[in-house]
Every structure is written in C-alpha cells, then in structure tokens.
Design a protein around this motif. Structure first.
Motif, mmCIF file in Angstrom:
data_model
loop_
_atom_site.group_PDB
_atom_site.id
_atom_site.type_symbol
_atom_site.label_atom_id
_atom_site.label_comp_id
_atom_site.label_asym_id
_atom_site.label_seq_id
_atom_site.Cartn_x
_atom_site.Cartn_y
_atom_site.Cartn_z
ATOM 1 N N UNK A 148 0.778 -1.233 0.000
ATOM 2 C CA UNK A 148 0.000 0.000 0.000
ATOM 3 C C UNK A 148 0.803 1.273 0.000
ATOM 4 N N UNK A 149 2.058 1.234 -0.445
ATOM 5 C CA UNK A 149 2.873 2.464 -0.457
ATOM 6 C C UNK A 149 3.307 2.862 -1.861
ATOM 7 N N UNK A 150 2.944 2.080 -2.869
ATOM 8 C CA UNK A 150 3.408 2.357 -4.228
ATOM 9 C C UNK A 150 2.610 3.444 -4.926
ATOM 10 N N UNK A 151 3.086 3.794 -6.128
ATOM 11 C CA UNK A 151 2.477 4.860 -6.926
ATOM 12 C C UNK A 151 1.544 4.288 -7.988
ATOM 13 N N UNK A 152 0.635 5.151 -8.444
ATOM 14 C CA UNK A 152 -0.300 4.809 -9.522
ATOM 15 C C UNK A 152 -0.427 6.033 -10.412
ATOM 16 N N UNK A 153 -0.270 5.852 -11.709
ATOM 17 C CA UNK A 153 -0.308 6.980 -12.644
ATOM 18 C C UNK A 153 -1.256 6.679 -13.796
ATOM 19 N N UNK A 154 -1.985 7.708 -14.197
ATOM 20 C CA UNK A 154 -2.878 7.636 -15.357
ATOM 21 C C UNK A 154 -2.436 8.728 -16.325
ATOM 22 N N UNK A 171 2.987 0.599 -9.210
ATOM 23 C CA UNK A 171 4.224 0.168 -8.569
ATOM 24 C C UNK A 171 3.948 -1.025 -7.662
ATOM 25 N N UNK A 172 3.042 -1.910 -8.124
ATOM 26 C CA UNK A 172 2.735 -3.102 -7.360
ATOM 27 C C UNK A 172 3.773 -4.184 -7.577
ATOM 28 N N UNK A 173 3.424 -5.438 -7.317
ATOM 29 C CA UNK A 173 4.404 -6.526 -7.439
ATOM 30 C C UNK A 173 4.717 -6.898 -8.876
ATOM 31 N N UNK A 230 6.016 -1.143 -12.360
ATOM 32 C CA UNK A 230 6.150 -2.601 -12.331
ATOM 33 C C UNK A 230 5.176 -3.236 -13.332
ATOM 34 N N UNK A 231 4.020 -2.584 -13.504
ATOM 35 C CA UNK A 231 3.023 -3.024 -14.484
ATOM 36 C C UNK A 231 2.475 -1.803 -15.200
ATOM 37 N N UNK A 232 2.326 -1.894 -16.515
ATOM 38 C CA UNK A 232 1.762 -0.778 -17.270
ATOM 39 C C UNK A 232 0.882 -1.322 -18.391
ATOM 40 N N UNK A 233 -0.333 -0.790 -18.477
ATOM 41 C CA UNK A 233 -1.261 -1.142 -19.549
ATOM 42 C C UNK A 233 -1.440 0.061 -20.471
ATOM 43 N N UNK A 234 -1.633 -0.223 -21.757
ATOM 44 C CA UNK A 234 -1.886 0.832 -22.748
ATOM 45 C C UNK A 234 -3.215 0.545 -23.440
#
Length: 512
Positions: A148-154, A171-173, A230-234
């Motif tokens: 619960x400390x990672x980042x999330x970007x849109x 920035x999850x696993x 760590x994971x990115x969707x387009x």
C-alpha cells in the motif's frame, strides 16, 4: 512522440459464454431495487447519511455495478453500437468517479497527466470506461498486495498519427512473465476465489476491438513506459479524424451480412427484392403476408423489416407496430404506391426509419437500407448511454435554409445555445464542412441531398438532423422520414420558443 508498435489482433468472444442476455436481464431487477432503496434512505436521512465516507463508498460500488451491466449489455449486443468520435475526458471522468473512494486514499501517490477537456478519439465511451475501471481496480489491488505504499499513474498520450493512448502504471508486485500471455484469457485470474471472475480484461479487450481500439500489457523495453512502473497497460484509441468507414469495417464484419425480412403479397416483387438485396450481400427471407412475417420474427433475428403498406389482412402499418414490439432493435422500412402525409407521420410515430413511395430508385435501395439500419443502431446506442458521455458532442451546427430571415433566426438561437454556426448553401456542402448536427429546410431534401445523407449514414457517420418543414405534403413528410430526422423545427416561432426547440432537438437522442 513516436508511434507505438501494432496492437495484437482482436480476440474473439470464445470462453465468455456464461454471459447471456437472460442472465444480465434477470440480475437487473434486484439492482434496480437496491438503487431505489438507497435513494429512499438518502432522501429520508439527508446529510446525516450522504455526508458519510462509507455512504460514498456504497454509492460508488453501486455505480460500478450499474456500469458493469451497461458494459455487458453492449458486449452482448454489439450491433447496437457504432464507433464514433467521443470526448475522452468525459469517459475518463466517469471511470474515476466510480473509483473515487479508493483512489482518494492514495493522495499524491495517484497522478493524472494529459487528461485535458476537448481531446477526442473514435470508438465508444463505454468500452473505455469498462477498460479503465478494470485496469485501475486491478492496480489498486496490486498496490494493496505490495504493502500500500506504491504509486499509480494515469496518462493520456497523443501518438504521431493522432491516435490517443491511455496508460495506467502501478508500482505493485508486477505480473510474472509466464502469466503475461494469460491475463486477457476469459476466466483467468490470479485473485483468490470470490475476489474476481477473470472476465474484466477479456471483455474490455473484446469491447475495445469491436470499436476499433485495443488494450495491451506494455513491455519493459517500451520507450514511453514509466521507469518506476512494475506493471503498465496501454489502451489504444483511434484518432477522432480517422475515416468512419475504417471504424465501421472493424466492427461490422463480426456481425455478418445484414439480415432482411421482406414482406409483400406479390410474389414477383418478393423475387425482385430478394435478387437485388442478395446481390448487395444481404441475407434475405421473404413472407407473403403480415401474419407470415410475424411468425418468422418470433423465431429468427433480423436487422431490417422491408414491408409493403397495402396488403390483404394485416397491412404494413399494423405489422410495423407489432414488429416494433417484438424486435425493438430492428429497423423498419415501408413501401407504398399510395403515400400520404398522414401515413408517413404514423410511421414516424411507430419508429420506422424510411418510407419508400413507388416507383423508387432500385439502384439506391441497398444503400438506403444500410443507412436505415445504421440510424437505428445509433439511436439505440445513444439511448443505452447515460450521463454526459451519452450526449452528442457540442460542436458546430450547419444551417441549410433558403430564406435569409429563417437563417438569421435559427443562427441567433443556436448562438444563444453557445453553438457555432456554419451556413451552407446545400446539404452536400454542409456534410463536407464536417459538423455532425444539421438544421435543414425540407425543401433542401432533394434526391441528390438524400443520396448524400444515406451515403454518410451507411458509412457510420453519426448525424443529428433537424428539419424545418415548409408545408404538409406527402413528399415532404416522406423526405423527413427518409433523411433520418431526429426532430422537426417550428417555422414561425418566437426566439425563445425557437431556442428551446433547438435545445431539445440537439440534445441526447432516444429511439422512436
């Protein structure tokens, strides 16, 4: 900015057979009951309830459930949806609103870039909302799993060809490489039992592909990928300026050829219609009477009903009314040798899409029927949408009126509604100018003008046509119906009345 590599081919719907129209319909009833109950509680308790964060969470989850039903209905009935330019900012806002309670907890660790009003893409807003809510919800689960400390970007990016790409980075696993090929497969999930159905991403991919877009997992070497992700969707969305024919070509082949039921009591005419329409690539069934047509409508699905008006027993008007009740998705086109303004108006009230008076141009019949089906699908798609994303874009309005006084009055009313006005000498010039909304005098609906409208509609162009009648003749009434007018405009009206009439006519459209 460089253009991204080609997306993988669109998937098929195999494996999604557990989603059935009957299941979605059955589940709608308890959903409506829950929604009514919550609205009653909110009215009864007021701010003491609506001000609670927990209440915001409950309403957000109900909103997500409603969105899921809307998404699955579009997935189950793709024939009701035609790709068209839409406001990406509004669709993204809809998705963020559904997850606002969870996203708010991230604070500054959740960032949004490039989401500017006015950016448009071609596709369907429902497909983008479904894809975004699923990817964002998965990212939130991944962040929680990682502590619960990672980042999330849109981010919203514009590619070299004008297409848009919406990227979600977390920035999850991360997703293990051996599972990367499986995440879009129906029913595949890494979540524990009861946490996920494994349908979200597969349905999102199918819906986007049906509308000309796509979704993929971004590989580590992609130059546009965020370094910390760590994971990115387009999510790839075609340019709003892409030719409508390309978007339609992406969506229509999966539906196959148009299925037409032709009804006439003259055997020779049935054979003529069948031969002409089969040469156009349509699948044709015939019936010699209204009763025979209803029997076929009860056992098979058709895109269009082409029926004669004057037949022994059940006439075409009665058949059209009963067919509309049996198959509201189906376009209805009437043929008659004895037309009248009253029968044209009656057909319009029944929801018919066209009115052919014999003799008509047989060479244009296929084009005319395709335009009728396209108009019906667009009206149903508009009615199925809700909220700002279901509204038509507030772009310029082309005005084609012969009298200077009428042009000034309509132009002033449109400007009062904050709509830009494009004056055009004819329908063909108005279509070439680009606006999707047109105000046209009935006298300008000449055969060449109607042909231009049918071509645009059959190609998938979404048009809002408001017609100002100049008389009460059968020719005008038939032309108004054949052109696909969504509303009629009063000829002599006070400025305030004219403004209200235009506001209603150019608002979100519902099917007749």
């Amino acid at each position: 900015m460089s253009q991204r590599p080609p997306m993988p081919p669109p998937p098929n719907a195999e494996g999604l057979d557990l989603l059935t129209p009957g299941l979605v319909h059955e589940m709608r009833h308890p959903l409506l009951g829950i929604k009514a109950g919550l609205q009653f509680l909110e009215r009864r308790l007021g701010e003491s309830l609506s001000g609670l964060e927990e209440w915001s969470l409950v309403k957000g989850q109900l909103g997500r459930l409603e969105e899921l039903f809307r998404n699955y209905e579009e997935f189950l009935h793709p024939e009701m949806v035609q790709p068209a330019p839409f406001e990406v900012h509004e669709a993204m806002g809809r998705a963020l609103m559904l997850l606002r309670f969870q996203l708010r907890k991230l604070g500054p660790r959740f960032t949004v870039e490039g989401d500017e009003p006015g950016r448009r893409a071609r596709g369907t807003p429902t497909a983008l909302v479904h894809a975004l809510t699923n990817v964002l919800a998965n990212a939130l689960d991944a962040l929680a799993e990682a502590g619960g400390t990672g980042r999330l970007a849109l981010r919203t990016l514009t590619l070299a060809d004008g297409a848009l790409e919406v990227r979600v980075s977390d920035e999850g696993p991360g997703i293990p490489p051996d599972l990367a090929e499986s995440i879009f497969e129906p029913r595949f999930t890494t979540k524990p039992p009861g946490k996920g159905s494994g349908l979200g991403l597969s349905v999102a991919r199918h819906m986007l592909a049906s509308a000309g877009g796509s979704i993929c997992l971004v590989q580590p070497g992609d130059p546009l990928r965020l370094a910390w992700a760590r994971t990115e969707f387009a999510i790839h969305l075609p340019s709003a300026d892409a030719p409508p024919e390309e978007a339609v070509a992406e969506a229509v082949p999966a539906q196959g050829p148009l299925r037409v039921l032709v009804v006439d009591d003259e055997e020779v005419l049935l054979q003529v219609y069948q031969q002409l329409l089969e040469e156009e690539g349509m699948q044709v069934a015939t019936a010699p009477s209204g009763e025979g047509a209803l029997a076929q409508l009860g056992t098979a699905r058709f895109d269009l009903l082409l029926t004669d008006k004057n037949m022994p027993g059940m006439d075409g008007l009665e058949l059209a009314g009963r067919a509309r009740q049996l198959a509201p998705h189906m376009a209805v086109v009437m043929v008659t040798a004895y037309g009248s303004a009253d029968s044209a108006q009656r057909l319009r009230e029944l929801g018919a899409e066209d009115y052919l008076t014999k003799p008509f141009d047989l060479e244009a019949l296929g084009l005319r029927l395709r335009a009728a089906v396209a108009r019906r699908r667009q009206r149903l798609a508009a009615a199925a949408s809700s909220g700002p994303a279901g509204s038509e874009p507030r772009g310029p309005v082309a005005v084609v009126l012969r009298e200077e006084a009428q042009r000034r009055a309509v132009g002033a009313a449109l400007e009062a509604l904050q709509r830009a006005v494009v004056q055009a000498p004819g329908v063909e010039e108005a279509l070439a100018a680009g606006p999707h909304a047109l105000v046209v005098g009935a006298g300008s609906l000449t055969p060449p003008a109607l042909l231009a409208l049918w071509r645009a509609q059959a190609a998938g162009r979404r048009l809002q046509l408001v017609v100002q009648r100049e008389g009460a003749s059968e020719r005008e009434a038939a032309a108004v119906l054949s052109a696909g007018a969504c509303a009629e405009l009063p000829r002599a009206a006070l400025p305030e009345t004219l403004q209200v009439a235009l506001a209603l006519a150019l608002g979100p459209q519902v099917p007749r």
